[in-house]
Design an enzyme around this catalytic site. Structure first.
Site, PDB file in Angstrom:
ATOM      1  N   CYS A  58       0.829  -1.119   0.132  1.00  0.00           N
ATOM      2  CA  CYS A  58      -0.074   0.003   0.139  1.00  0.00           C
ATOM      3  C   CYS A  58       0.779   1.537  -0.053  1.00  0.00           C
ATOM      4  O   CYS A  58       0.290   2.183  -0.560  1.00  0.00           O
ATOM      5  CB  CYS A  58      -0.875   0.154   1.192  1.00  0.00           C
ATOM      6  SG  CYS A  58      -0.116   0.211   2.811  1.00  0.00           S
TER       7      CYS A  58
ATOM      8  N   HIS B 100      -1.162   1.728   7.509  1.00  0.00           N
ATOM      9  CA  HIS B 100      -1.801   1.410   6.303  1.00  0.00           C
ATOM     10  C   HIS B 100      -1.740   2.858   5.863  1.00  0.00           C
ATOM     11  O   HIS B 100      -2.070   3.955   6.476  1.00  0.00           O
ATOM     12  CB  HIS B 100      -3.253   0.961   6.304  1.00  0.00           C
ATOM     13  CG  HIS B 100      -4.108   0.567   5.070  1.00  0.00           C
ATOM     14  ND1 HIS B 100      -3.238  -0.053   4.086  1.00  0.00           N
ATOM     15  CD2 HIS B 100      -5.027   1.201   4.553  1.00  0.00           C
ATOM     16  CE1 HIS B 100      -4.344  -0.079   3.202  1.00  0.00           C
ATOM     17  NE2 HIS B 100      -5.257   0.823   3.262  1.00  0.00           N
TER      18      HIS B 100
END
Lengths: 523, 122
Positions: free
Chosen positions: A179, A464
């Site tokens: 990510c 994240h």
């Protein structure tokens, strides 16, 4: 070389000052020039060369504010200055001795005159011998690259474009803790200069293979990525080839674990630059490089180191592709007041004059000795695309630990970088005088509009990244394969890690081209 | 303990302090006056508006009665698609030719290329 500055307005003189100027022009200012004394930190006072303390002519007081009359050089305190004006006709304008500011005795207010400021600044400059002159670097505004051509390419696309969403919006599959890569790619591919460059086929993949025959080319892969994103196909794309290429290029970062998005960003720009400089067979330094990475992101930082004893300043310049900012935590006074960290607070921190400790004395050319110094950074030339990196990850070498700073940071959608320019910083060092300082750079705008935000959530090791994109007046959240519409409030409240701004003029032009043409083609 | 000298000293130091304070206040006033008159702070209104919007946004997000976007699981994206938590698209590894699922591509490539901690000896 006299440059006109757009960053300050010259206030209209009051009629008393105007009258004085008409009648006496610069006589008063000129005679004053010899009496101006500047301290190394830039404060200028009026000093009559007397060793005696200046005193008010009326009350003989020396305390409080003292003013010296421009006409007769008599000194009055703030209480009696009006008396002086009344007793002598035409003696309306005086100068505050402490600060060298003009004072109109009849208006009872501080007034301003660019000619006076020029005199003061000339004296200040004379006293402190400025650093070497700045060669004005012209911005390559070849960014209006074939916008027509890229428009055509977008229009010719696959009619599969689902509904009326802007082209270029497409999810990226997470290939396993990637990510960090997806978030940066989303931001990069939507940076107008880069997007236009690749859409206009400036790096032609067939030609590249034919000419250089190399199996791996980061630019080719980015080009393929851009084509895929703008193809009209909305199913998530897997940037596998790109990952493969990038791992070949940055083998030290090649491992299956969560990486730092900022590190990846730098690495990609570096990869683009390397390939382009190989192609052009040039070894130009970053400041003049014409590769797309530098044309879009490269700016110039100025560093002034001032001797606190004599005021001598030495100036150096360093190119940069982004600016890494420390958070203005509660240690800084502004944040303490409101409890809120702001981007402007961080930028102020970045450009503040910092006194270097006594254990890091530097050799002053003027004094010919080791002296205490003060260092100040400013932005000499702004890039087309401004990437601001918030240093949220602290790595302590001593304790061998790292931690993440979760502190919320307020950031604006419209950003004016004027206060952080070298011209503004240098001007403020001279007391914000109206003067055409040589570092004025008026050919590029300092107004920016945000187009992407990379936000980080979670802990250091297991966090994240997502990217918020602003396209056609709507904010979208790009969370790996998922593209969703979000309200701007969500973006404002997010924990920003990297902020991407583009020069306002370029922003409005770019968005015009992306407005979707709904072509419902029946197949 | 407080004789006439003591009082005089206290008075004197108060007086000096008052003088210094006045001087600093006028300094700051003069500086701000110049900044305002020259329009060097012309964006003040816009900056305050941005600040207000950010504070408002934060309050809304923090409000538990609001169904926060960040907490809801995704149902469909804007194109009406759904996606599994691990990407299932299959393609060929460009290093070894094997068919790999997208969501497991990075760990595979790491071993395949002989890099990283879990690298296989070639």
């Amino acid at each position: 070389m006299c440059l006109r500055s757009s960053s300050y307005t010259s206030p209209k003189p009051c009629k008393h000052l105007a009258d004085y100027k008409l009648r006496h022009a610069f006589n008063g200012y000129d005679s004053l020039q010899n009496c101006l004394k500047t301290t190394p930190i830039g404060r200028t006072r009026v000093d009559n060369h007397n060793t005696k303390t200046p005193r008010c002519n009326f009350c003989n007081g020396y305390q409080g504010r003292l003013y010296i009359c421009l006409m007769c050089s008599s000194i009055s305190c703030s209480t009696h200055i009006l008396l002086h004006t009344q007793s002598k006709s035409g003696h309306d304008v005086a100068i505050d001795i402490e600060r060298s500011e003009l004072y109109c005795c009849l208006c009872c207010d501080q007034v301003y005159d660019p000619d006076f400021d020029k005199v003061v600044v000339s004296e200040q400059i004379k006293g402190s011998c400025p650093g070497r002159s700045n060669k004005r670097r012209r911005l390559n505004s070849g960014m209006e690259l074939d916008l027509k051509k890229s428009k055509q390419l977008i229009a010719m696309r696959d009619g599969r474009a689902k509904s009326c969403y802007p082209l270029g919006l497409r999810g990226l599959n997470n290939l396993g803790n990637t990510c960090f890569m997806n978030s940066v790619l989303q931001a990069l591919l939507h940076a107008p200069p880069l997007r236009n460059y690749f859409l206009s086929d400036h790096h032609n993949r067939d030609e590249c293979k034919r000419r250089y025959g190399e199996k791996l080319c980061l630019l080719c892969d980015i080009g393929a990525l851009v084509s895929a994103m703008f193809s009209g196909d909305r199913s998530p794309y897997s940037p596998a080839q790109f990952l493969y290429s990038w791992w070949q290029h940055s083998s030290n970062l090649a491992s299956y674990e969560e990486q730092d998005a900022h590190e990846f960003f730098i690495s990609v720009l570096d990869g683009i630059h390397e390939k382009e400089s190989k192609v052009r067979n040039s070894s130009k330094d970053d400041g003049d490089c014409q590769c797309i990475a530098h044309r879009a992101f490269s700016g110039l930082l100025r560093s002034d180191v001032t001797c606190t004893t004599c005021g001598f300043t030495s100036t150096t310049y360093d190119p940069c592709v982004d600016i890494s900012l420390n958070l203005d935590t509660v240690n800084s006074s502004a944040a303490e007041k409101t409890g809120l960290s702001t981007l402007s607070g961080c930028l102020n921190l970045f450009t503040r004059a910092e006194r270097l400790g006594s254990d890091s004395k530097l050799h002053c050319q003027n004094c010919q000795e080791l002296r205490d110094t003060s260092k100040q950074l400013s932005i000499s030339r702004l890039p087309l695309v401004l990437c601001l990196h918030i240093k949220r990850f602290e790595h302590s070498l001593i304790r061998k630990t790292s931690r993440k700073i979760d502190q919320y940071l307020q950031f604006p959608f419209a950003l004016d970088m004027t206060p952080y320019l070298s011209s503004s910083i240098v001007r403020s060092r001279f007391g914000n005088r109206m003067f055409a300082f040589e570092c004025e750079n008026t050919d590029s705008s300092a107004e920016y509009e945000i187009f992407a935000v990379i936000a980080h959530s979670g802990m250091l090791e297991s966090g994240h990244y997502v990217t918020y994109l602003h396209v056609n007046n709507q904010w979208y959240k790009c969370d790996d394969a998922w593209i969703c519409e979000v309200d701007e409030g969500i973006v404002r409240a997010s924990q920003c890690y990297m902020l991407f701004y583009v020069q306002k003029l370029l922003y409005y032009k770019a968005n015009k081209d992306l407005s979707c043409n709904v072509s419902v083609e029946s197949r | 303990m407080s004789g006439p000298n003591e009082d005089k000293n206290t008075q004197l130091s108060s007086h000096f302090f008052g003088d210094l304070l006045d001087s600093i206040i006028v300094d700051v006033a003069s500086e701000c006056h110049r900044i305002a008159k020259l329009g060097l702070d012309r964006n003040l209104e816009e900056e305050e508006e941005e600040m207000r919007l950010s504070v408002q946004a934060r309050a809304r997000v923090a409000d538990p009665s609001n169904s926060s976007e960040t907490n809801t699981k995704y149902v469909v994206d804007i194109f009406g698609q759904t996606h599994p938590s691990i990407a299932t698209e299959i393609f060929e590894c460009m290093n070894c030719g094997r068919s790999i699922a997208a969501g497991r591509f990075a760990p595979h490539l790491e071993k395949c290329m002989g890099k990283g901690r879990k690298a296989r000896l070639k």
